[in-house]
Design a protein around this motif. Structure first.
Motif, short mmCIF file in Angstrom:
data_model
loop_
_atom_site.label_atom_id
_atom_site.label_comp_id
_atom_site.label_asym_id
_atom_site.label_seq_id
_atom_site.Cartn_x
_atom_site.Cartn_y
_atom_site.Cartn_z
N SER A 280 -3.12 4.60 -31.36
CA SER A 280 -2.18 3.93 -32.26
C SER A 280 -2.92 3.13 -33.31
CB SER A 280 -1.25 3.01 -31.46
OG SER A 280 -0.55 3.74 -30.47
N GLY A 316 7.36 2.19 -30.68
CA GLY A 316 7.42 1.92 -29.25
C GLY A 316 6.93 3.00 -28.33
N GLY A 317 6.16 3.96 -28.79
CA GLY A 317 5.66 4.96 -27.86
C GLY A 317 4.79 5.99 -28.53
N SER A 319 5.47 9.23 -29.19
CA SER A 319 6.12 10.28 -29.96
C SER A 319 5.86 10.08 -31.45
CB SER A 319 7.63 10.28 -29.71
OG SER A 319 7.92 10.55 -28.34
N THR A 380 -1.14 -0.63 -27.91
CA THR A 380 -1.16 0.33 -26.81
C THR A 380 -1.36 1.74 -27.34
OG1 THR A 380 0.39 -1.07 -25.57
CG2 THR A 380 0.11 1.21 -24.82
N TYR A 382 -2.46 5.98 -25.89
CA TYR A 382 -1.97 6.85 -24.83
C TYR A 382 -2.94 8.00 -24.57
CZ TYR A 382 2.15 4.25 -26.22
OH TYR A 382 3.02 3.23 -26.54
N GLY A 397 6.30 12.60 -26.94
CA GLY A 397 5.42 11.71 -26.21
C GLY A 397 5.32 12.02 -24.73
N THR A 401 1.19 10.36 -20.62
CA THR A 401 1.70 9.53 -19.54
C THR A 401 0.80 8.34 -19.21
OG1 THR A 401 0.65 11.01 -17.96
CG2 THR A 401 2.95 11.44 -18.51
N HIS A 403 -1.62 5.05 -20.25
CA HIS A 403 -1.76 4.02 -21.28
C HIS A 403 -3.23 3.65 -21.45
CE1 HIS A 403 2.64 2.35 -21.14
NE2 HIS A 403 2.58 3.66 -21.31
N ASP A 438 1.43 -5.17 -29.33
CA ASP A 438 2.12 -4.19 -30.17
C ASP A 438 3.00 -4.83 -31.24
OD1 ASP A 438 1.04 -1.94 -28.80
OD2 ASP A 438 2.54 -2.20 -27.21
#
Length: 634
Positions: A280, A316-317, A319, A380, A382, A397, A401, A403, A438
């Motif tokens: 990220s 937030g993730g 994807s 964060t 991934y 995303g 799985t 982090h 984040d």
């Protein structure tokens, strides 16, 4: 010849005269008188020194490879190279494992260089001694020498000398070059650390231990075309400066950093194998033509990236929005990053607005047990599980799985034709320790948002080069090997890589020194270190701002002695604000912003994150609000 001890001896022709028969002595003496008479006549006529005359007799300039006459690289088991006069040399196998192969380009400090086409019977370096080295005609912002140093007196210092940049218009700039010793010099300052050396007559590695090559960059007037370089003369007879390569960074550099992080250490990871990491990042300035920078800092061996992509990331993730954009490196989907080196992806078209979240995905096909990382990531990232294959083009995303709370390999995202960049060089406060994860609440993040909101003013990139636990003067992480210490090499050692060579950077903000004081470094050393970094940055044409050290009363290591040292440093910095000869453009009083008016040795309670040294989100915002934007982009 390589390996000879450089003690003062009579030159060969004089030595022959001394050793021959009396008649030859007489003839030699008469010839010597004639030569001396000629030298006197030339000196009187042209008013030049003998050393200058010797240079004038050399052809104008030649490429570096034409000057190579020393042998320092050899294969394991049959060592023939001799760098230090004791039969020790660089291992061709160790260089190959590091990804430094004969004639293959390696980028260091944003500058492409290459080792010579070394091999049996081929010289691979020179001893710096005033050689005139031509360069590809053009304007450069800096020239970088790949070098190391040896001594024959056991002194751990390296070699020093003064060289010259000669411009096509006939003008010159002198430069002082200091190169550390190849075994005793700091690993944290090295471009490449090799785990062992060869030794003549032995099949096993030498007992001298790890050896190092250093990249020494020299600022150049970017408005003038360089004709050639006169390499430094080393007048210390006990020292040798070995030069293996040279490269230049073009002055018309079209890229601007929009995001950046500094490698803080080399740590155990995973192991990662046949899996993808999705990292990220968040832009500061925007752009539509983009490239990334990957680095393998502190490593002994190269690492292979099997595929890479970039995309806008959903909030937030892991994807991504829309499609991912595959990245190539020199037209290839995979790339090997040399140990200590950098690689840049080919430019791609993708619109990245200011302050947009992006995802950079890297596929790691081979087992990776250790990697250079920015350790204390407040964002964060991934990863997929091992064996899941190349997922760089995955938009969902779901496969990601795992982090990650570090940034491996990725150190920069750059946009084409941006409005310039600001580098914030500091410690854990700049790095964002104890801010909301984040939330992008570090003070450089807040500063970038503030600059972007100014009507009618360009919004430069803001590159965060903070490293948690970092010192100005001393290395925390030793600079080589796997370690649990992630506080980085000294700011003074990493500034050439993390600040001076950043794309489009014309402004530097330095805020550091409290960790030095907390761990026993004297305030005078801190002041000296800050001054040295600022002076060097100014040689690169950067404006330098500095900030006073914030309060830390109540934190475990912030003793009364530390407080006295902090006051010493801050008093000296405030004096710089009114000094027209200061190396600092201005002094920002971050101490005044953060301190409690009722207890100036402590943080204002609303700004305290809870550990009494790191500001929380509100304190970070207050720091950014205290900066006058026009100073930075005016």
């Amino acid at each position: 010849m390589s390996g000879e001890t450089r003690w003062p001896v009579l030159p060969g022709p004089w030595r022959q005269v001394w050793e021959d028969r009396p008649l030859k002595v007489l003839a030699g003496a008469l010839a010597l008188v004639l030569v001396l008479g000629l030298l006197v006549t030339l000196t009187r006529d042209s008013a030049v020194l003998p050393e200058e005359e010797a240079e004038a007799a050399i052809p104008r300039s030649h490429p570096l490879e034409d000057h190579l006459d020393q042998f320092g690289i050899s294969r394991d088991g049959s060592p023939t190279g001799d760098i230090d006069g004791g039969g020790h040399g660089l291992s061709a196998e160790a260089l190959a494992a590091a990804g430094w192969r004969p004639g293959v380009p390696v980028t260091v400090h944003g500058t492409e260089m290459r080792l010579p086409e070394y091999g049996p019977g081929q010289p691979d370096h020179l001893l710096s001694d005033g050689q005139r080295v031509s360069v590809v005609p053009g304007a450069y912002s800096s020239l970088t020498l790949l070098a190391t140093a040896t001594r024959n007196d056991g002194d751990p210092t390296g070699a020093q000398g003064q060289g010259r940049i000669v411009y096509a218009d006939g003008g010159e700039d002198t430069f002082d070059l200091s190169v550390p010793d190849w075994t005793e010099g700091p690993a944290g300052d090295a471009a490449l650390n090799l785990p062992y050396a060869n030794v003549e007559g032995q099949a096993e590695p030498s007992q001298v231990g790890a050896v190092r090559l250093y990249a020494r960059s020299v600022p150049v007037d970017p408005h003038r075309e360089v004709d050639h370089v006169v390499l430094p003369r080393v007048h210390d007879q006990a020292a040798r400066m070995h030069v293996f390569g040279m490269g230049g960074r073009p002055a018309d550099h079209p890229w601007t950093g929009t995001w950046g992080r500094s490698a803080s250490s080399y740590v155990e990871v995973g192991p990662w194998e046949d899996q993808t990491v999705r990292l990220s990042a968040r832009t500061t300035t925007g752009g539509t033509n983009v490239r990334i920078r990957l680095e393998n800092t502190f490593a002994h061996e190269s690492v292979r990236i099997g595929a890479a992509s970039i995309a806008l990331r959903e909030d937030g993730g892991p994807s991504v929005e829309g499609a991912t954009v595959p990245l190539e490196f020199g037209g290839e989907s995979e790339v090997n990053i040399p140990a200590g080196g950098q690689v840049y992806s080919d430019p791609v078209e993708i619109t990245l607005p200011p302050h947009s979240d992006i995802a950079v995905s890297l596929y790691l096909p081979d087992e990776v047990k250790a990697a250079p990382v920015h350790f204390a990531a407040a964002d964060t990232s991934y990863a997929t599980v091992a064996g899941d294959g190349d997922r760089t083009q995955e938009t969902s995303g779901e496969p990601f799985t795992e982090h990650l709370y570090q940034w491996p390999f990725l150190t920069g995202v750059e946009v084409l034709e941006g409005p310039g960049a600001i580098v914030t060089l500091g410690d854990s406060i700049t790095d964002g320790a104890r801010t909301t994860r984040d939330a992008h609440a570090r003070w450089p993040d807040e500063l970038s948002r503030r600059l972007e909101a100014q009507p009618g003013l360009p919004a430069p990139g803001v590159i965060n080069a903070g490293v948690a636990g970092n010192h100005v003067v001393r290395d925390g992480y030793p600079g080589e090997g796997v370690s649990t210490n992630s506080t980085g090499v000294a700011l003074a050692h990493r500034a050439p890589r993390d600040a001076f060579s950043q794309a489009g950077a014309d402004t530097l903000v330095v805020w550091a020194g409290i960790n030095d004081l907390r761990w026993g470094t004297g305030p005078a050393e801190v002041v000296e270190g800050l001054s040295a970094v600022a002076a060097q940055a100014r040689e690169y044409g950067m404006r330098v701002f500095v900030a006073t050290l914030g309060p830390c009363g109540g934190e475990l290591r912030c003793t009364e002695e530390v407080e006295q040292g902090r006051q010493y440093v801050n008093s000296w910095l405030r004096e710089q604000a009114g000094d027209p000869d200061s190396v600092f453009e201005d002094v920002w009083d971050f101490d005044e912003v953060l301190r409690d008016p009722d207890d100036p040795g402590r943080l204002f309670p609303e700004y305290d994150s809870g550990d009494h040294i790191h500001p929380g989100d509100a304190g970070m915002e207050a720091l950014a609000e205290s900066v006058e934007p026009a100073q930075l982009i005016g």
